[in-house]
Scaffold this motif. Structure first.
Motif, PDB file in Angstrom:
ATOM      1  N   PHE A 222       0.829  -1.208   0.000  1.00 11.18           N
ATOM      2  CA  PHE A 222       0.000   0.000   0.000  1.00 11.18           C
ATOM      3  C   PHE A 222       0.868   1.263   0.000  1.00 11.18           C
ATOM      4  O   PHE A 222       0.514   2.245  -0.620  1.00 11.18           O
ATOM      5  CB  PHE A 222      -0.992  -0.014   1.162  1.00 11.18           C
ATOM      6  N   TYR A 228      -3.004   4.128  -6.231  1.00 10.43           N
ATOM      7  CA  TYR A 228      -4.108   3.329  -5.668  1.00 10.43           C
ATOM      8  C   TYR A 228      -5.481   3.883  -6.050  1.00 10.43           C
ATOM      9  O   TYR A 228      -6.366   3.137  -6.449  1.00 10.43           O
ATOM     10  CB  TYR A 228      -3.982   3.252  -4.135  1.00 10.43           C
ATOM     11  N   ARG A 243     -18.836   3.183  -1.178  1.00  9.78           N
ATOM     12  CA  ARG A 243     -18.379   3.898   0.028  1.00  9.78           C
ATOM     13  C   ARG A 243     -19.497   4.774   0.583  1.00  9.78           C
ATOM     14  O   ARG A 243     -19.737   4.815   1.781  1.00  9.78           O
ATOM     15  CB  ARG A 243     -17.165   4.778  -0.303  1.00  9.78           C
ATOM     16  N   GLY A 262      -8.421   1.659   8.512  1.00 14.82           N
ATOM     17  CA  GLY A 262      -7.934   1.364   7.156  1.00 14.82           C
ATOM     18  C   GLY A 262      -8.330   2.483   6.206  1.00 14.82           C
ATOM     19  O   GLY A 262      -8.758   2.252   5.087  1.00 14.82           O
ATOM     20  N   GLY A 264      -6.712   4.611   4.519  1.00 14.08           N
ATOM     21  CA  GLY A 264      -5.912   4.772   3.303  1.00 14.08           C
ATOM     22  C   GLY A 264      -5.700   6.228   2.939  1.00 14.08           C
ATOM     23  O   GLY A 264      -5.358   7.066   3.784  1.00 14.08           O
ATOM     24  N   ASP A 288      -4.573   4.267   9.623  1.00 11.36           N
ATOM     25  CA  ASP A 288      -4.167   3.292   8.613  1.00 11.36           C
ATOM     26  C   ASP A 288      -2.698   2.951   8.869  1.00 11.36           C
ATOM     27  O   ASP A 288      -1.920   3.829   9.252  1.00 11.36           O
ATOM     28  CB  ASP A 288      -4.308   3.911   7.208  1.00 11.36           C
ATOM     29  N   PRO A 289      -2.297   1.678   8.668  1.00 16.24           N
ATOM     30  CA  PRO A 289      -0.900   1.334   8.943  1.00 16.24           C
ATOM     31  C   PRO A 289       0.080   1.871   7.895  1.00 16.24           C
ATOM     32  O   PRO A 289       1.288   1.900   8.147  1.00 16.24           O
ATOM     33  CB  PRO A 289      -0.889  -0.202   8.925  1.00 16.24           C
ATOM     34  N   MET A 293       0.109   6.300   2.752  1.00 13.54           N
ATOM     35  CA  MET A 293      -1.283   6.600   2.405  1.00 13.54           C
ATOM     36  C   MET A 293      -1.831   7.685   3.342  1.00 13.54           C
ATOM     37  O   MET A 293      -2.560   8.574   2.911  1.00 13.54           O
ATOM     38  CB  MET A 293      -2.128   5.323   2.453  1.00 13.54           C
ATOM     39  N   ALA A 316      -5.773  -1.961  13.009  1.00 13.01           N
ATOM     40  CA  ALA A 316      -7.060  -2.214  13.651  1.00 13.01           C
ATOM     41  C   ALA A 316      -6.930  -3.156  14.845  1.00 13.01           C
ATOM     42  O   ALA A 316      -7.756  -3.125  15.754  1.00 13.01           O
ATOM     43  CB  ALA A 316      -8.018  -2.811  12.617  1.00 13.01           C
ATOM     44  N   GLU A 317      -5.889  -3.987  14.832  1.00 14.82           N
ATOM     45  CA  GLU A 317      -5.757  -5.002  15.888  1.00 14.82           C
ATOM     46  C   GLU A 317      -5.244  -4.425  17.197  1.00 14.82           C
ATOM     47  O   GLU A 317      -5.282  -5.102  18.219  1.00 14.82           O
ATOM     48  CB  GLU A 317      -4.800  -6.115  15.441  1.00 14.82           C
ATOM     49  N   CYS A 332     -13.742   0.811   5.350  1.00 12.60           N
ATOM     50  CA  CYS A 332     -14.081   0.342   4.012  1.00 12.60           C
ATOM     51  C   CYS A 332     -12.921  -0.484   3.453  1.00 12.60           C
ATOM     52  O   CYS A 332     -11.791   0.025   3.359  1.00 12.60           O
ATOM     53  CB  CYS A 332     -14.340   1.575   3.139  1.00 12.60           C
ATOM     54  N   ALA A 333     -13.182  -1.729   3.106  1.00 11.93           N
ATOM     55  CA  ALA A 333     -12.214  -2.607   2.421  1.00 11.93           C
ATOM     56  C   ALA A 333     -10.912  -2.765   3.197  1.00 11.93           C
ATOM     57  O   ALA A 333      -9.833  -2.732   2.613  1.00 11.93           O
ATOM     58  CB  ALA A 333     -11.941  -2.075   1.009  1.00 11.93           C
ATOM     59  N   PHE A 337      -7.765  -7.518   5.569  1.00 10.98           N
ATOM     60  CA  PHE A 337      -6.308  -7.458   5.780  1.00 10.98           C
ATOM     61  C   PHE A 337      -5.938  -7.659   7.244  1.00 10.98           C
ATOM     62  O   PHE A 337      -4.764  -7.677   7.578  1.00 10.98           O
ATOM     63  CB  PHE A 337      -5.754  -6.109   5.325  1.00 10.98           C
TER      64      PHE A 337
END
Ligand code: SAM
Length: 490
Positions: A222, A228, A243, A262, A264, A288-289, A293, A316-317, A332-333, A337
């Motif tokens: 990413f 993207y 979305r 996420g 992005g 977002d990781p 992005m 998210a974890e 979203c999406a 992952f």
């Protein structure tokens, strides 16, 4: 599991917690990551550390049986410095470039780990992962010419040293042998090596090593997906509508405190109107990781001056927020992952009672039932059939996600599963999006030696050109199932 392997598995987990990376995939294009000056600095520090901390007694303990392990600790430390430094750069900047400060931080992290857990532990774990890469490549290629093995070109191109010691150790411990094959010296795996490979694979699997390798791959993919936004729009022409539908479906209202996961480049946040829906009396936190992005989203935020929106890097974890902080957590999406169960548990934790948890994501689809697709991706399907498995992808079925929502303890769960067209037009973009954006077949690819992975990716692009000639555009559209799902925190 054998207790010895259990101990090693726990040590591998510990390494991850300490932020040390001996998984060097990110550092593969090292010329882009390091200036010669920084590389030299890391090398000198590795030599110093190897000389300082590794006592003669420790050397005896780990290497007494080896013919010439003299360079092994230095090489292992240098490689660990390099991959940890690239990992830190990647985490902080979204780029892989290591400056002097980052190099120093990596060295301190590794020294800190060695002071607490012992350098021998680090070397041992390094050895296990490199044995895996060595043996796995020998199986894949059914033997590797000796000189190529030593160069590491096919399976460990990131190593800055020749792999003579690896070969010596492999032969000495009976895991490898060098045989004459049509007049050429060739390195082969032995039956003992095959047995060991299976055990090591199990252990790495149990320690979450492959999962980490894949998650690093995702994030770096990413980070690298400059285009993207265009790709996503071209391949999923209805993505923006979907979305917007997520915002309505989850019932986000003005004044709410919302966490978006996420996020992005901010397509849901800004273009689809999530920030506007919440408005200046509310709060929107996006994480977002992929630092890269997030940087792109930050440029939009600065241009739009929406001071109720906050952006940050995170997964998210492991949400860096106190319990019950948000009225809604959506994304979203991104859920495919994550480790879904852990992510949902975290999402629930940070949402107040009565709050909403929602997601939109693509669902698993029998892609190979479409002739153009099975022909195009035949190489991946062949690989899977060799392992007598179905090719794996991260996408899950509607019931699986529903079960996770239920197990997380959410109530009043609602879901919808419409279909959305996925258009396969430009092979280069399709491959990028399928493999990087959608994350299909990561597991198949992650198990391959480096060179094989690169060749397969290139082969898929070439094959795509002939497939696009052979099949009409109509025939190259897949109606992909997608899911909207939401639940309430009791
Ligand atoms: C397909 S993109 C979707 C981006 C954006 N939500 C959109 O609508 O365009 C998936 C995003 O999930 C992020 N991601 C990957 N692993 C994640 C994780 N463990 N937790 C949260 N987000 C993750 C990626 O960095 C990427 O930005």
């Amino acid at each position: 599991m054998d207790p010895v392997y259990q101990v090693l598995t726990d040590k591998l987990k510990q390494l991850k917690v300490s932020g040390i990376v001996i998984n060097p995939w990110l550092a593969v294009h090292s010329s882009k990551c390091f200036t010669p000056h920084v590389l030299e600095f890391l090398r000198i520090e590795a030599d110093n550390l190897a000389g300082l901390i590794l006592s003669d007694a420790q050397k005896m303990q780990y290497f007494n049986y080896l013919p010439n392990p003299a360079n092994f600790p230095k090489a292992a430390l240098c490689e660990t410095f390099m991959s940890t430094a690239v990992f830190i750069a990647h985490e902080k900047t979204g780029d892989l470039f290591v400056d002097e400060d980052i190099a120093r931080e990596a060295i301190l992290r590794v020294i800190g780990y060695c002071n607490t857990h012992g350098i021998s532990n680090l070397l041992h774990l390094y050895q296990i992962t490199t044995i895996y890469d060595n043996l796995n490549a020998l199986v894949y290629y059914n033997g590797i010419p000796e000189q190529i093995f030593i160069s590491g070109d096919w399976h460990r191109p990131w190593a800055k040293h020749f792999l003579n010691d690896d070969l010596k150790m492999g032969v000495f411990t009976g895991l490898m042998e060098v045989v004459d094959q049509n007049g050429e010296r060739c390195v082969q795996i032995t039956p003992k090596g095959t047995e060991n490979l299976q055990l090591i694979r199990q252990m790495l699997e149990a320690a979450g090593y492959f999962a980490e390798r894949m998650s690093l791959q995702h994030i770096s993919q990413f980070n690298r997906l400059e285009e993207y936004e265009k790709l996503a729009e071209e391949i999923f022409p209805e993505f923006m509508q979907l979305r917007k539908r997520l915002i309505d479906f989850t019932g986000i209202r003005a004044g709410m405190k919302v966490l978006e996961l996420g996020s992005g480049t901010g397509l849901l946040t800004f273009e689809a109107g999530l920030a506007d829906r919440i408005g200046l009396n509310g709060k929107l936190v996006c994480i977002d990781p992929s630092a890269k992005m997030i940087n792109r989203a930050r440029a939009k935020l600065e241009a739009e001056e929406k001071n109720w929106v906050e952006l940050g890097v995170g997964v998210a974890e492991e949400l860096p927020f106190e319990d019950d902080r948000f009225d809604a957590v959506i994304g979203c999406a991104f859920l495919h992952f994550t480790n879904r169960e852990t992510a949902l548990r975290e999402m629930r934790r940070v949402t107040r009672s009565g709050g909403i948890i929602g997601s939109f994501h693509p669902l698993a689809c029998a892609f190979n039932s479409f002739p153009f697709f099975s022909e195009w991706f035949a190489r991946i399907f062949e690989l899977a059939s060799k392992r007598r498995e179905q090719p794996k992808n991260f996408l899950f079925g509607p019931e699986e996600c529903l079960a996770s929502f239920t197990e997380t303890g959410l109530i009043k769960i609602e879901h919808q599963e419409p279909f959305s067209p996925m258009v396969f037009r430009d092979p280069d973009k399709v491959i990028k999006h399928i493999i990087h954006g959608l994350g299909l077949y990561q597991e198949e690819l992650a198990n391959l030696p480096w060179k094989a992975r690169e060749e397969i990716m290139n082969g898929l692009k070439e094959r795509g050109i002939s497939i696009c000639r052979k099949y009409s555009e109509e025939e190259r559209i897949i109606y992909q199932p997608v899911q909207f799902i939401k639940g309430i925190v009791p």
